[in-house]
Design an enzyme around this catalytic site. Structure first.
Site, PDB file in Angstrom:
ATOM      1  N   SER A   1      34.640  38.823  45.970  1.00 43.08           N
ATOM      2  CA  SER A   1      34.971  39.983  46.789  1.00 43.08           C
ATOM      3  C   SER A   1      36.092  39.637  47.751  1.00 43.08           C
ATOM      4  O   SER A   1      36.210  38.488  48.203  1.00 43.08           O
ATOM      5  CB  SER A   1      33.727  40.376  47.589  1.00 43.08           C
TER       6      SER A   1
ATOM      7  N   ASP B   1      19.313  41.828  33.347  1.00 40.48           N
ATOM      8  CA  ASP B   1      19.234  42.547  34.621  1.00 40.48           C
ATOM      9  C   ASP B   1      17.764  42.641  34.987  1.00 40.48           C
ATOM     10  O   ASP B   1      16.922  42.875  34.116  1.00 40.48           O
ATOM     11  CB  ASP B   1      19.851  43.953  34.454  1.00 40.48           C
TER      12      ASP B   1
ATOM     13  N   ASN C   1      25.552  52.839  51.957  1.00 43.48           N
ATOM     14  CA  ASN C   1      26.232  52.099  53.030  1.00 43.48           C
ATOM     15  C   ASN C   1      27.741  52.260  52.909  1.00 43.48           C
ATOM     16  O   ASN C   1      28.451  52.209  53.900  1.00 43.48           O
ATOM     17  CB  ASN C   1      25.942  50.593  52.901  1.00 43.48           C
TER      18      ASN C   1
ATOM     19  N   LYS D   1      29.148  34.998  48.633  1.00 44.28           N
ATOM     20  CA  LYS D   1      30.337  35.106  47.768  1.00 44.28           C
ATOM     21  C   LYS D   1      31.228  33.877  47.959  1.00 44.28           C
ATOM     22  O   LYS D   1      31.710  33.279  46.998  1.00 44.28           O
ATOM     23  CB  LYS D   1      31.121  36.382  48.084  1.00 44.28           C
TER      24      LYS D   1
ATOM     25  N   TYR E   1      25.652  38.151  53.046  1.00 42.41           N
ATOM     26  CA  TYR E   1      26.189  38.620  51.755  1.00 42.41           C
ATOM     27  C   TYR E   1      27.566  37.993  51.496  1.00 42.41           C
ATOM     28  O   TYR E   1      27.825  37.421  50.440  1.00 42.41           O
ATOM     29  CB  TYR E   1      26.293  40.152  51.747  1.00 42.41           C
TER      30      TYR E   1
ATOM     31  N   LEU F   1      31.508  53.914  51.828  1.00 40.98           N
ATOM     32  CA  LEU F   1      32.117  55.213  52.121  1.00 40.98           C
ATOM     33  C   LEU F   1      32.028  56.207  50.956  1.00 40.98           C
ATOM     34  O   LEU F   1      31.589  57.344  51.145  1.00 40.98           O
ATOM     35  CB  LEU F   1      33.591  55.006  52.506  1.00 40.98           C
TER      36      LEU F   1
HETATM   37  C1  UD1 Z   1      31.974  46.688  52.287  1.00 50.22           C
HETATM   38  C2  UD1 Z   1      31.539  45.341  52.777  1.00 50.22           C
HETATM   39  C3  UD1 Z   1      32.123  44.299  51.879  1.00 50.22           C
HETATM   40  C4  UD1 Z   1      31.687  44.562  50.441  1.00 50.22           C
HETATM   41  C5  UD1 Z   1      32.106  45.951  50.032  1.00 50.22           C
HETATM   42  C6  UD1 Z   1      31.603  46.314  48.643  1.00 50.22           C
HETATM   43  C7  UD1 Z   1      31.243  45.581  55.219  1.00 50.22           C
HETATM   44  C8  UD1 Z   1      31.747  45.189  56.559  1.00 50.22           C
HETATM   45  N1  UD1 Z   1      31.956  45.148  54.169  1.00 50.22           N
HETATM   46  O1  UD1 Z   1      33.389  46.771  52.356  1.00 50.22           O
HETATM   47  O2  UD1 Z   1      31.691  43.019  52.305  1.00 50.22           O
HETATM   48  O3  UD1 Z   1      32.274  43.604  49.589  1.00 50.22           O
HETATM   49  O4  UD1 Z   1      31.570  46.892  50.951  1.00 50.22           O
HETATM   50  O5  UD1 Z   1      30.276  46.726  48.651  1.00 50.22           O
HETATM   51  O6  UD1 Z   1      30.262  46.275  55.085  1.00 50.22           O
HETATM   52  N2  UD1 Z   1      33.252  53.956  56.491  1.00 50.22           N
HETATM   53  C9  UD1 Z   1      33.059  55.078  57.259  1.00 50.22           C
HETATM   54  N3  UD1 Z   1      31.868  55.752  57.124  1.00 50.22           N
HETATM   55  C10 UD1 Z   1      30.879  55.347  56.274  1.00 50.22           C
HETATM   56  C11 UD1 Z   1      31.086  54.187  55.493  1.00 50.22           C
HETATM   57  C12 UD1 Z   1      32.281  53.514  55.639  1.00 50.22           C
HETATM   58  O7  UD1 Z   1      33.930  55.483  58.031  1.00 50.22           O
HETATM   59  O8  UD1 Z   1      29.816  55.998  56.212  1.00 50.22           O
HETATM   60  C13 UD1 Z   1      34.551  53.260  56.578  1.00 50.22           C
HETATM   61  C14 UD1 Z   1      34.471  51.807  56.972  1.00 50.22           C
HETATM   62  O9  UD1 Z   1      34.533  51.649  58.358  1.00 50.22           O
HETATM   63  C15 UD1 Z   1      35.706  51.235  56.248  1.00 50.22           C
HETATM   64  C16 UD1 Z   1      35.813  52.088  54.990  1.00 50.22           C
HETATM   65  O10 UD1 Z   1      35.090  53.286  55.277  1.00 50.22           O
HETATM   66  O11 UD1 Z   1      36.855  51.437  57.012  1.00 50.22           O
HETATM   67  C17 UD1 Z   1      35.213  51.454  53.754  1.00 50.22           C
HETATM   68  O12 UD1 Z   1      33.873  51.054  54.016  1.00 50.22           O
HETATM   69  P1  UD1 Z   1      32.898  50.557  52.849  1.00 50.22           P
HETATM   70  O13 UD1 Z   1      32.926  51.502  51.723  1.00 50.22           O
HETATM   71  O14 UD1 Z   1      31.569  50.260  53.463  1.00 50.22           O
HETATM   72  O15 UD1 Z   1      33.592  49.226  52.346  1.00 50.22           O
HETATM   73  P2  UD1 Z   1      34.063  47.917  53.179  1.00 50.22           P
HETATM   74  O16 UD1 Z   1      33.540  47.900  54.532  1.00 50.22           O
HETATM   75  O17 UD1 Z   1      35.529  47.790  52.998  1.00 50.22           O
END
Ligand code: UD1
Length: 380
Positions: free
Chosen positions: A144, A43, A218, A173, A169, A220
């Site tokens: 992914s 790493d 970034n 993949k 990104y 959720l």
């Molecule tokens: C994201 C990436 C994906 C990556 C994965 C793992 C994008 C478009 N996709 O997936 O390529 O493989 O992370 O790191 O970024 N959300 C909110 N508020 C927030 C953050 C997210 O409402 O502050 C929502 C999003 O709109 C989504 C869900 O939560 O509906 C999940 O989001 P997130 O955790 O960022 O994952 P993905 O977008 O599915």
């Protein structure tokens, strides 16, 4: 050079884990050590902390005085550093690779495409080249669900057509899936598994290791966790007008420990200990097994739970876990997001003998334990 094999007892098998100090990597190292493997982590600590490996040692009872302490070794180097890789393969008798190392921030990849292609694609080429010089041709790649893009239907099976990624990104993949598959086409001694992760969250139940994003998260779950702990004021819900039951985005969240165990199952499959090895989708390829029974070819597997949860489901599950109300506000949709994705998990179940065990409440409870006891991640 004789090609190395995975068809021997884990106690005699050394697995190189690139990116092993990171979130999914560190949890996988725990499960590998629990399964009896010897592990070398490589790493560059660009987005991780060596403290995670001290915690792994603590979880697995491998303190410095322990006679088994050498079952986990750490090499600080980038996958782009050919000299360091050469030295590492010469020093350690590596049999197979689990390859996590890579940059992973979607938004940043749009700003820094050169860095993303250079590190993720270039680094994997260097790694594979040095590995084959040392007879190591078994690799599990951390892919992914992003390779499916906006799926035509859910649940998504491995048969589903891959769609163009909307960011560098995701492109890396998809490209690396292609590149690693082509290695097998060119040299039938390669043994490649592509694991397509859905949304990994949660943490080890000890609360000692977990996700430690640099800066504002970034994704959720880490965002919700930081609101719960009081570091951020409220969660922005990106859109409530999707064609889903409550209008918010639906994803297949999977406990990182389940995901980690999927990698151990993939090694069993590569060694020929489980499954039939039959290809059932257009991206997998079945080769003649080696004389010792280990597989040759390309296996592609979704790792998810098969359950979709909305953004509001996640917020409410986290509220139950932490016993607090989590403030949120609906914001516009985030560019590039899709309404809904969740996995079909039949292939991993029948071939790998693997199935996710933990539900969303457990994921949030474990995530909260990690976040509340380590509010500043490993820095604290
Ligand atoms: C994201 C990436 C994906 C990556 C994965 C793992 C994008 C478009 N996709 O997936 O390529 O493989 O992370 O790191 O970024 N959300 C909110 N508020 C927030 C953050 C997210 O409402 O502050 C929502 C999003 O709109 C989504 C869900 O939560 O509906 C999940 O989001 P997130 O955790 O960022 O994952 P993905 O977008 O599915």
């Amino acid at each position: 050079m004789q090609t190395k094999t995975l068809a021997k007892p884990p106690a005699e098998t050394t697995i190189l884990v690139t990116g092993g100090a990171g979130f999914i990597g560190s949890h996988t190292v725990v499960e590998l050590l629990n399964a009896g493997y010897r592990v070398v982590v490589l790493d560059d600590l660009s987005n991780s902390n060596e403290e995670s490996l001290n915690r792994v040692r603590q979880i697995c009872g491998l303190s410095a005085e322990d006679s088994e302490a050498d079952r986990l070794q750490f090499v600080e180097a980038s996958i782009l550093d050919e000299t360091a890789l050469e030295r590492m393969f010469a020093q350690h008798d590596i049999d197979g690779i689990i390859h996590f190392a890579g940059f992973k921030a979607v938004g940043e990849s749009v700003e820094k495409p050169l860095e993303y292609y250079w590190n993720n694609v270039g680094g994997t080429l260097v790694l594979a080249d040095v590995a084959r010089r040392h007879g190591v041709k078994s690799i599990v790649f951390s892919s992914s669900a992003t390779v499916y893009g906006d799926p035509d239907e859910v649940p998504i099976t491995e048969m589903a057509e891959k769609h163009e990624a909307t960011n560098p990104y995701g492109q890396t993949k998809s490209m690396l899936e292609r590149i690693l598959s082509d290695l097998y086409v060119g040299d039938p001694e390669w043994n490649v598994v592509l694991l397509r992760y859905f949304n990994p969250i949660g943490a080890h139940e000890s609360g000692l290791i977990g996700e430690d994003p640099k800066g504002i998260p970034n994704n959720l779950l880490p965002y919700v966790a930081q609101v719960a702990v009081g570091k951020l004021p409220e969660v922005g819900v990106f859109g409530d007008d999707y064609p889903t039951p409550d209008g918010t985005g639906v994803r297949d969240y999977i406990h990182v420990v389940d995901l980690a165990r999927g990698h151990v199952a993939a090694l069993d499959w590569m060694a020929g200990r489980v499954g039939t090895g039959e290809a059932s989708d257009p991206y997998s390829m079945t080769g003649e097994p080696a004389a010792d029974g280990s597989r040759r070819g390309v296996g592609v597997f979704n790792l998810g739970t098969g359950c979709g949860s909305s953004v509001l489901d996640v917020i409410h599950a986290f509220e139950r876990a932490c016993g607090k109300t989590i403030p949120y506000a609906v914001k516009p949709r985030r560019a590039g997001d899709i309404a809904e994705n969740y996995a079909a998990c039949d292939k991993a179940r029948t071939e790998l003998g693997w199935e996710a065990q933990f539900d969303l409440d457990r994921m949030c409870a474990d995530s909260w334990r990690w976040q509340s006891t380590n509010p500043n991640g490993y820095a604290s």
